[in-house]
Motif scaffolding. Sequence first.
Motif, short mmCIF file in Angstrom:
data_model
loop_
_atom_site.label_atom_id
_atom_site.label_comp_id
_atom_site.label_asym_id
_atom_site.label_seq_id
_atom_site.Cartn_x
_atom_site.Cartn_y
_atom_site.Cartn_z
N UNK A 29 0.79 -1.23 0.00
CA UNK A 29 0.00 0.00 0.00
C UNK A 29 0.82 1.27 0.00
N UNK A 30 2.14 1.15 0.07
CA UNK A 30 2.97 2.36 0.07
C UNK A 30 3.49 2.65 -1.33
N UNK A 31 3.50 3.91 -1.66
CA UNK A 31 4.17 4.35 -2.87
C UNK A 31 5.62 4.63 -2.53
N UNK A 32 6.44 4.68 -3.55
CA UNK A 32 7.85 4.97 -3.33
C UNK A 32 8.00 6.34 -2.66
N UNK A 33 7.09 7.26 -2.96
CA UNK A 33 7.16 8.61 -2.38
C UNK A 33 6.98 8.61 -0.87
N UNK A 34 6.33 7.59 -0.35
CA UNK A 34 6.04 7.54 1.09
C UNK A 34 7.18 6.95 1.90
N UNK A 35 8.27 6.57 1.22
CA UNK A 35 9.36 5.84 1.88
C UNK A 35 10.64 6.68 1.84
N UNK A 36 11.39 6.67 2.94
CA UNK A 36 12.66 7.39 2.99
C UNK A 36 13.74 6.39 3.34
N UNK A 37 14.79 6.36 2.54
CA UNK A 37 15.93 5.47 2.79
C UNK A 37 17.15 6.35 3.01
#
Lengths: 121, 121
Positions: A29-37
Motif C-alpha cells: 500500500x505504500x508508494x515509493x514517495x512515502x518511503x525514505x531510505x
Amino acid sequence: MRDTRAMASTPADVKELPSAYDFVLDIPGLNYDDIKVQIEDENLLVITGERRRDDEKDKEDGKYLRIERWMGKFMRKFTLPDNVNLEVISAVCRDGVLTITVEKLTLPEQKKAKTIEVKIA
Amino acid sequence: MRDTRAMASTPADVKELPSAYDFVLDIPGLNYDDIKVQIEDENLLVITGERRRDDEKDKEDGKYLRIERWMGKFMRKFTLPDNVNLEVISAVCRDGVLTITVEKLTLPEQKKAKTIEVKIA
C-alpha cells in the motif's frame, strides 16, 4: 548485522549475495514517495515510512466492519557491515515489496580501506 | 460477517459503502495471477494465493542472513450478507494491496428477492 527497531516494524529479509546485500521489506500500500531510505552515522541503513488507510471512499459514507491491516509510521534500522560501498545503493519498490541493494566494495578498494599505516616513532 | 480462517492468514479490512462492500487484503509481493477469488456455497467469498520468495538471485549463491517475511499459501473466507449482487464483483491489485468490491443489490431487486409467496390452501 544489528537491527534496531523503533516505532512500528515491518517484516524484512536480509540476503547476502556475492556482490551485494539485499534488504527486502513488505510495505503493501505504500508508494515509493512515502518511503525514505537514508544512511546515518556512516553505517546505519534507516528506512522510514508511513502507511495510511486509503479513505477516499469515506466521502461516500463508508464504515469499517473489520480493521486488521496495520497503519502508521514505521522504521527499520540495519547496521551495515564494513565491506559495503555507500555510493552504490539502489531501492526498488514493486507490488508492495521494497528491495534495497547495497553493493559490496570490490576487493582492491576493500583492501585499501582496511590498510592501517604503522608509523615508526 | 463471519470470517473463517484456514491455512495461513493475511490481514484484511472490510468496509461497507452505501452501494458495495470492499474487502481489502495486504498481499505484498503477489501478482494478480497468484491470487484466486471465488464464490463458494452461494455466499462465501474465498480468496486464496501463495507467496513465494523471489529467489532468482539465488543462482548467484545468495544466502539469507535474516528471514522475517512470511511465505506460503494463504486463504481468507468471508460470508457475504444477503443484499449483494454476486454478478458484480471486481478485484483490483495495486502496490501489494488487493481490493475486492462486491456490489449491493439495488433496492427493487433486493425487495423482489425477499418476496415470499403465500399460497392459500
